[in-house]
Design an enzyme around this catalytic site. Structure first.
Site, PDB file in Angstrom:
ATOM      1  N   SER A 101     167.318  10.953  10.476  1.00  0.00           N
ATOM      2  CA  SER A 101     167.025   9.853  10.254  1.00  0.00           C
ATOM      3  C   SER A 101     167.402   8.986   9.385  1.00  0.00           C
ATOM      4  O   SER A 101     166.874   9.666   8.183  1.00  0.00           O
ATOM      5  CB  SER A 101     165.624   9.847  10.488  1.00  0.00           C
ATOM      6  OG  SER A 101     164.742   8.586   9.807  1.00  0.00           O
ATOM      7  N   LYS A 102     167.204   7.389   9.176  1.00  0.00           N
ATOM      8  CA  LYS A 102     167.596   6.599   8.373  1.00  0.00           C
ATOM      9  C   LYS A 102     166.769   6.885   6.899  1.00  0.00           C
ATOM     10  O   LYS A 102     166.845   6.619   5.942  1.00  0.00           O
ATOM     11  CB  LYS A 102     167.601   5.736   8.455  1.00  0.00           C
ATOM     12  CG  LYS A 102     168.841   4.626   9.318  1.00  0.00           C
ATOM     13  CD  LYS A 102     168.594   3.310   9.149  1.00  0.00           C
ATOM     14  CE  LYS A 102     169.885   2.696   9.883  1.00  0.00           C
ATOM     15  NZ  LYS A 102     169.761   0.926  10.370  1.00  0.00           N
ATOM     16  N   ARG A 103     165.111   6.619   7.270  1.00  0.00           N
ATOM     17  CA  ARG A 103     164.170   7.795   6.578  1.00  0.00           C
ATOM     18  C   ARG A 103     163.970   8.745   6.144  1.00  0.00           C
ATOM     19  O   ARG A 103     163.023   8.229   4.587  1.00  0.00           O
ATOM     20  CB  ARG A 103     163.566   7.082   7.416  1.00  0.00           C
ATOM     21  CG  ARG A 103     162.823   5.211   7.843  1.00  0.00           C
ATOM     22  CD  ARG A 103     161.303   5.285   8.579  1.00  0.00           C
ATOM     23  NE  ARG A 103     161.927   5.827   9.886  1.00  0.00           N
ATOM     24  CZ  ARG A 103     162.007   5.283  10.462  1.00  0.00           C
ATOM     25  NH1 ARG A 103     162.475   3.789  11.065  1.00  0.00           N
ATOM     26  NH2 ARG A 103     162.483   5.387  11.821  1.00  0.00           N
TER      27      ARG A 103
END
Ligand code: GLU
Length: 496
Positions: free
Chosen positions: A257-259
């Site tokens: 995930s980008k996060r």
């Protein structure tokens, strides 16, 4: 350009930082191009004006630069001029080319104008949902007559690709031949009513006109590849070779995930990893060497050995332990000079006054830590005591080495050995320590560990004799005496 020239590209949308998955795609294209003497192109998919920002372009390119991934052709940004003969390299500057190619498809009947309104499309979607069918365009405008089209006047229209009947095969280097029944694709839109090209048209026009020979990208684009193969053929461009590789997964096996920390390649720079490590590690996320089990590779070796044949189909999970191990290996490969240059900024940032030290002292310091530090950032904990006298001692260590009945004796013996050492250097200290341990019937480990704690306040760090040499005779003896006083003063609480 020769007919068989290898031309690869990375085509990111600059909507943020350089994601580790994009870095993987870029690396594979780049290594392949470099291994074949081909060209590597950077092309920006920046048509979504709201999500694109020059700052993002700069952030992303900083990621590439840190990794050492350079491009032979690409757009202008910052001080970087445009390079290459197939520009422009930003989709936002290629709109006319997309319009021209779409017009050609319309003229040849390979695409058609669709006047269906948003409401009509929505109604088709709802009906399909009610009938539990996948949403498909009904084909309402597929066969409009020239008169019917003329009757629409200047009503807005999109352009749809006329998907031919039959089957489309994506002959993928990694996935093997993947067959799609063309019925799976409805007549998809290639130009929006405002005249802007949709991704599928833009990417194929770009790859076609830029003479891209190999499209290596994430397997989330595999279904798109069916559409792209049809468009290549409709536009009369030679078909490039495809290689869809698996996405990067996190340690839990989910899409990274980008996060998550580490999704941004530059997070690893922040954390003290070398770009050499990341290149090596990312290469292993989907490629294996012919030499079974081999994992350590320098960049030069990868450029030579990388091959598309050895790309793997199954997604690789992020493995932090392997990354850390590789980082240690790559740190050991640096020269003391290189290591020194990489750690000094980190030490400065952490308030250590490195600029007061002569270069040869700093080089010895770097060399003393080289075998020990797992990341560049660890340098701070491994060297801060050179600059700051310890005020406290690590608790666990103190219980082990300062709280024993013999502890004062160990320190005194060590002080004596230090005083008697002929010359203040590693070899002389080692010799005296070993002799003193033998003569006093003391374990060398006890002497060494008690001394380390006294000099550094810690239980881990560079080799003791090296660090003592670097600390200097007077300072070392002062610290030993302070430790002795500390032991005497704190005897009660140390033994608790
Ligand atoms: N902008 C697309 C992506 O980042 C590129 C697609 C392609 O490589 O064709 O996924």
């Amino acid at each position: 350009m020769g007919e068989n020239e290898i031309r690869c590209r990375i085509a990111p949308s600059p909507s943020g930082f350089l994601h580790i998955g994009t870095a993987k795609t870029a690396l594979y294209n780049w290594l392949f191009a470099r291994s074949q003497g081909g060209a590597f192109i950077l092309r920006l998919e920046d048509t979504d004006a709201e999500r694109t920002d020059e700052q993002f372009v700069a952030a992303m390119c900083e990621g590439f630069k840190w990794l050492g991934i350079d491009w032979d052709e690409g757009p202008k940004f910052g001080d970087e001029p445009e390079k290459g003969g197939y520009g422009p390299y930003r989709q936002s500057q290629r709109r006319d080319l997309y319009r021209r190619e779409a017009a050609r498809l319309l003229e040849e009947g390979k695409a058609y104008k669709c006047f269906c309104t948003r409401e009509e499309i929505e109604a088709m979607r709802q009906q399909a949902a009610a009938e539990k069918r996948p949403p498909r365009y009904s084909g309402k405008c597929r066969n409009l007559t020239p008169e019917e089209i003329a009757a629409k006047g200047d009503a807005p229209y999109s352009v749809r690709f006329r998907v031919p009947e039959g089957e489309t095969i994506v002959d993928d280097i990694i996935q093997g031949p993947v067959r799609f029944n063309n019925k799976e694709y409805d007549d998809f839109i290639i130009v929006k009513p405002n005249g802007d090209a949709i991704f599928h048209l833009a990417v194929v026009v770009d790859d076609g006109l830029m003479k891209v020979s190999h499209i290596i990208r994430g397997d989330d684009h595999l279904t798109n590849a069916g559409r792209h193969v049809m468009l290549f053929s409709a536009l009369g461009y030679p078909l490039p070779k495809f290689a869809h590789h698996p996405l990067v997964h996190d340690e839990q096996g989910r899409k990274y995930s980008k996060r998550l920390h580490g999704a941004n390649v530059l997070d690893w720079r922040e954390d003290g990893y070398l770009p050499e490590t990341l290149i090596n590690y990312i290469a292993l996320l989907g490629w294996t060497s012919e030499e079974e089990g081999r994992e350590f590779f320098t960049l030069e070796e990868l450029k030579r050995l990388f091959s598309l044949k050895r790309l793997t189909k199954s997604p690789a999970r992020f493995d932090r332990k392997k990354l850390d191990w590789l980082n240690g290996q790559h740190i050991r490969m640096l020269t003391a000079e290189q290591l020194c240059d990489r750690v000094l900024p980190i030490m400065r940032k952490n308030g250590l006054d490195v600029d007061s030290r002569p270069r040869d002292w700093l080089l010895k310091m770097a060399a003393a830590c080289q075998e020990k530090i797992p990341t560049l950032n660890h340098i701070v904990g491994y060297t801060d005591f050179f600059f700051i006298r310890p005020e406290a001692y690590e608790e666990k260590g103190a219980r082990k080495f300062f709280a024993q009945p013999d502890s004062p004796d160990w320190i005194q013996t060590a002080i004596k050995a230090m005083r008697e050492a002929e010359g203040w250097n590693h070899d002389a200290l080692k010799e005296k320590y070993e002799r003193a341990a033998g003569a006093g019937g003391i374990k060398i480990g006890a002497l060494v560990n008690a001394t380390r704690l006294a000099l550094t306040g810690k239980t881990v760090g560079p080799g003791l004799y090296e660090l003592a040499e670097l600390l200097g005779r007077d300072e070392a003896i002062t610290r030993m005496e302070r430790a002795l006083a500390y032991i005497e003063q704190h005897e009660g609480e140390l033994r608790q």
